[in-house]
Design a protein around this motif. Sequence first.
Motif, PDB file in Angstrom:
ATOM      1  N   GLU A  83       2.738  -6.023   7.163  1.00 64.22           N
ATOM      2  CA  GLU A  83       3.864  -5.578   7.993  1.00 64.22           C
ATOM      3  C   GLU A  83       4.287  -6.753   8.882  1.00 64.22           C
ATOM      4  OE1 GLU A  83       3.448  -4.021  11.726  1.00 64.22           O
ATOM      5  OE2 GLU A  83       2.262  -5.838  11.755  1.00 64.22           O
ATOM      6  N   GLY A  84       5.388  -6.601   9.614  1.00 62.12           N
ATOM      7  CA  GLY A  84       5.937  -7.746  10.319  1.00 62.12           C
ATOM      8  C   GLY A  84       5.597  -7.860  11.797  1.00 62.12           C
ATOM      9  N   ARG A 114       1.078  -4.627   0.386  1.00 63.67           N
ATOM     10  CA  ARG A 114       0.058  -3.586   0.608  1.00 63.67           C
ATOM     11  C   ARG A 114      -0.464  -3.164  -0.759  1.00 63.67           C
ATOM     12  NH1 ARG A 114       2.764   0.308   5.372  1.00 63.67           N
ATOM     13  NH2 ARG A 114       3.453  -1.461   6.636  1.00 63.67           N
ATOM     14  N   LEU A 123       5.601   0.047  -3.501  1.00 66.65           N
ATOM     15  CA  LEU A 123       5.262  -1.165  -4.243  1.00 66.65           C
ATOM     16  C   LEU A 123       4.124  -1.896  -3.552  1.00 66.65           C
ATOM     17  CD1 LEU A 123       8.942  -1.742  -4.476  1.00 66.65           C
ATOM     18  CD2 LEU A 123       7.579  -2.093  -6.518  1.00 66.65           C
ATOM     19  N   PHE A 126       6.706  -5.383  -1.195  1.00 70.04           N
ATOM     20  CA  PHE A 126       7.960  -4.729  -0.837  1.00 70.04           C
ATOM     21  C   PHE A 126       8.588  -5.540   0.283  1.00 70.04           C
ATOM     22  CE2 PHE A 126       6.588  -2.746   3.173  1.00 70.04           C
ATOM     23  CZ  PHE A 126       5.218  -2.865   3.052  1.00 70.04           C
ATOM     24  N   TYR A 288       5.118  -0.074  21.443  1.00 79.43           N
ATOM     25  CA  TYR A 288       3.731  -0.583  21.423  1.00 79.43           C
ATOM     26  C   TYR A 288       3.525  -1.398  22.693  1.00 79.43           C
ATOM     27  CZ  TYR A 288       6.508  -4.367  19.407  1.00 79.43           C
ATOM     28  OH  TYR A 288       7.489  -5.297  19.178  1.00 79.43           O
TER      29      TYR A 288
HETATM   30  P1  HAM Z   1       5.683   1.221   8.483  1.00 79.56           P
HETATM   31  O1  HAM Z   1       6.099   2.644   8.734  1.00 79.56           O
HETATM   32  O2  HAM Z   1       4.277   1.000   8.026  1.00 79.56           O
HETATM   33  O3  HAM Z   1       5.969   0.433   9.836  1.00 79.56           O
HETATM   34  O4  HAM Z   1       6.650   0.561   7.446  1.00 79.56           O
HETATM   35  C1  HAM Z   1       8.043   0.599   7.627  1.00 79.56           C
HETATM   36  C2  HAM Z   1       8.735   0.988   6.348  1.00 79.56           C
HETATM   37  O5  HAM Z   1       8.339   0.116   5.298  1.00 79.56           O
HETATM   38  C3  HAM Z   1       8.370   2.373   5.831  1.00 79.56           C
HETATM   39  O6  HAM Z   1       9.145   3.368   6.463  1.00 79.56           O
HETATM   40  C4  HAM Z   1       8.717   2.261   4.359  1.00 79.56           C
HETATM   41  O7  HAM Z   1      10.101   2.496   4.163  1.00 79.56           O
HETATM   42  C5  HAM Z   1       8.434   0.797   4.064  1.00 79.56           C
HETATM   43  N1  HAM Z   1       7.166   0.669   3.301  1.00 79.56           N
HETATM   44  C6  HAM Z   1       5.901   0.733   3.777  1.00 79.56           C
HETATM   45  N2  HAM Z   1       5.014   0.579   2.776  1.00 79.56           N
HETATM   46  C7  HAM Z   1       5.716   0.413   1.629  1.00 79.56           C
HETATM   47  C8  HAM Z   1       5.385   0.195   0.244  1.00 79.56           C
HETATM   48  N3  HAM Z   1       4.131   0.096  -0.156  1.00 79.56           N
HETATM   49  N4  HAM Z   1       6.409   0.085  -0.645  1.00 79.56           N
HETATM   50  C9  HAM Z   1       7.693   0.166  -0.251  1.00 79.56           C
HETATM   51  N5  HAM Z   1       8.071   0.361   1.036  1.00 79.56           N
HETATM   52  C10 HAM Z   1       7.102   0.489   1.965  1.00 79.56           C
HETATM   53  C11 HAM Z   1       5.750  -0.899  10.014  1.00 79.56           C
HETATM   54  O8  HAM Z   1       5.463  -1.664   9.128  1.00 79.56           O
HETATM   55  C12 HAM Z   1       5.953  -1.355  11.456  1.00 79.56           C
HETATM   56  N6  HAM Z   1       5.705  -2.808  11.502  1.00 79.56           N
HETATM   57  C13 HAM Z   1       7.353  -1.021  11.928  1.00 79.56           C
HETATM   58  C14 HAM Z   1       7.547  -1.433  13.349  1.00 79.56           C
HETATM   59  C15 HAM Z   1       8.200  -2.521  13.801  1.00 79.56           C
HETATM   60  N7  HAM Z   1       7.083  -0.802  14.417  1.00 79.56           N
HETATM   61  C16 HAM Z   1       7.427  -1.457  15.499  1.00 79.56           C
HETATM   62  N8  HAM Z   1       8.089  -2.514  15.132  1.00 79.56           N
END
Ligand code: HAM
Length: 420
Positions: A83-84, A114, A123, A126, A288
């Motif tokens: 994640e970012g 992931r 995926l 992604f 956060y």
């Molecule tokens: P997250 O909910 O884990 O949040 O991921 C954000 C979005 O990434 C998800 O809603 C989904 O659409 C997409 N995503 C996650 N895993 C996958 C996968 N395996 N394949 C395709 N799409 C995927 C975060 O990552 C946090 N960093 C968001 C954030 C930013 N919170 C605060 N700042």
Amino acid sequence: MTEKIKSVTGMNDILPGEAKLWQTLESSARGICEAYGFAEIRTPILEDTPLFSRGIGTETQVVQKEMYTFTDKGGDSVTMRPEGTAGVVRAYIEHALSAQDEITKLYYMGPMFRYERPQKGRLRQFHQIGTELLGVDSPFADAEVVTIVDRLAKAVGIREFDVFVNSLGTLEERRPYLEKLVSYFRASRDALCEDCQNRLEKNPLRLFDCKKERCQDVGAGAPLLIDNLSEESKRHFGTFQEALAKAGVAFKVNPRIVRGLDYYEKTSFEFVSDRLGAQSAFGGGGRYNRLVEELGGKATPGVGFGLGCERMILLMQEFGGTEAKPGDLRGVYFIGFNEIGLAKGRELMQVVRDQGLRAEAAYEPKSMKSQMRRANKLGFRFAAIIGDDELAGGVVALKNLGDGSQEPVPFAELAKKVSS
Ligand code: HAM
């Protein structure tokens, strides 16, 4: 024949036909993020493993099961970012960005990794588009990031979606609540699935996420965090909702949005579409306020979102973002029947391209029919035909492929003509 090598499971090629939609998504995101005062940051894909275990939480599914972690040739444990947020916060601390401005607004886009079981919309490589707003604990900042996602989804043609918001309270107010929750679930322990029995002690909030009916039935009567918030968290959540309503974002409070990463406090939210099937969340995020400190910086609040680009692309296709309309025809395709005609075509093509307009020329002299077919296939607005008569007259026969009309246009006027 030698065996073909295929892409790694769960890691897709984005082919030119689909890349157009990606460009639309990315350029809309850039436009909107910049309008809201966010500047782009690009961080590496590989980070030291502890960044994620400390940042995301050792008990989370992502850290426990899904990270691409390996030892590099120097013997260090590194991880391909899942994640970012953690990487952006690391860069924020490392480069003391807070010294430049007390409020820092950053956006990013790029691949995340992931190790999950691939399925529609899920995926192993992604892409995310995300923002992080650091330095202020304001409900208006929370509303601002949610509004960006709302406007971006609408800008790329995603017409129907749900925005779910929740408050997770602060760590302090969560502690007594979690004790209540664990004792509630413990009383029905035998009714829970094996996974949830394990989660119960380690990460009880995740029980709300379980898709199994028996666990959902038990969860239905569980105490909710939203009913156990402090006055300050309630006020924050209330103002956030008012600000969202003022911005014209249609949202619903959903006390079951718990999110999969441990760093959230107070506001959390998810963007969901039932057209995506099981992987229905196309974006999520929240506040956060401890992460910067957790990663070695001085205590700084933050809020942000991450969008799943592949899921957004699926929705753009679902809502019909793929059809090329006649109005999309652009540029000019040069047709020649011998080397002299083609050479003139290449010369004029360069003039047109140097003006920033789209142009192509046939590489070989082929029949009129086959060259016209190609001009149409590539979606050009004009075909510039250069036969012997045209060469002698210093003109091209310019055919409008939209309405079929044709007229002679002097070489010198061509670029102006096709750009109008
Ligand atoms: P997250 O909910 O884990 O949040 O991921 C954000 C979005 O990434 C998800 O809603 C989904 O659409 C997409 N995503 C996650 N895993 C996958 C996968 N395996 N394949 C395709 N799409 C995927 C975060 O990552 C946090 N960093 C968001 C954030 C930013 N919170 C605060 N700042």
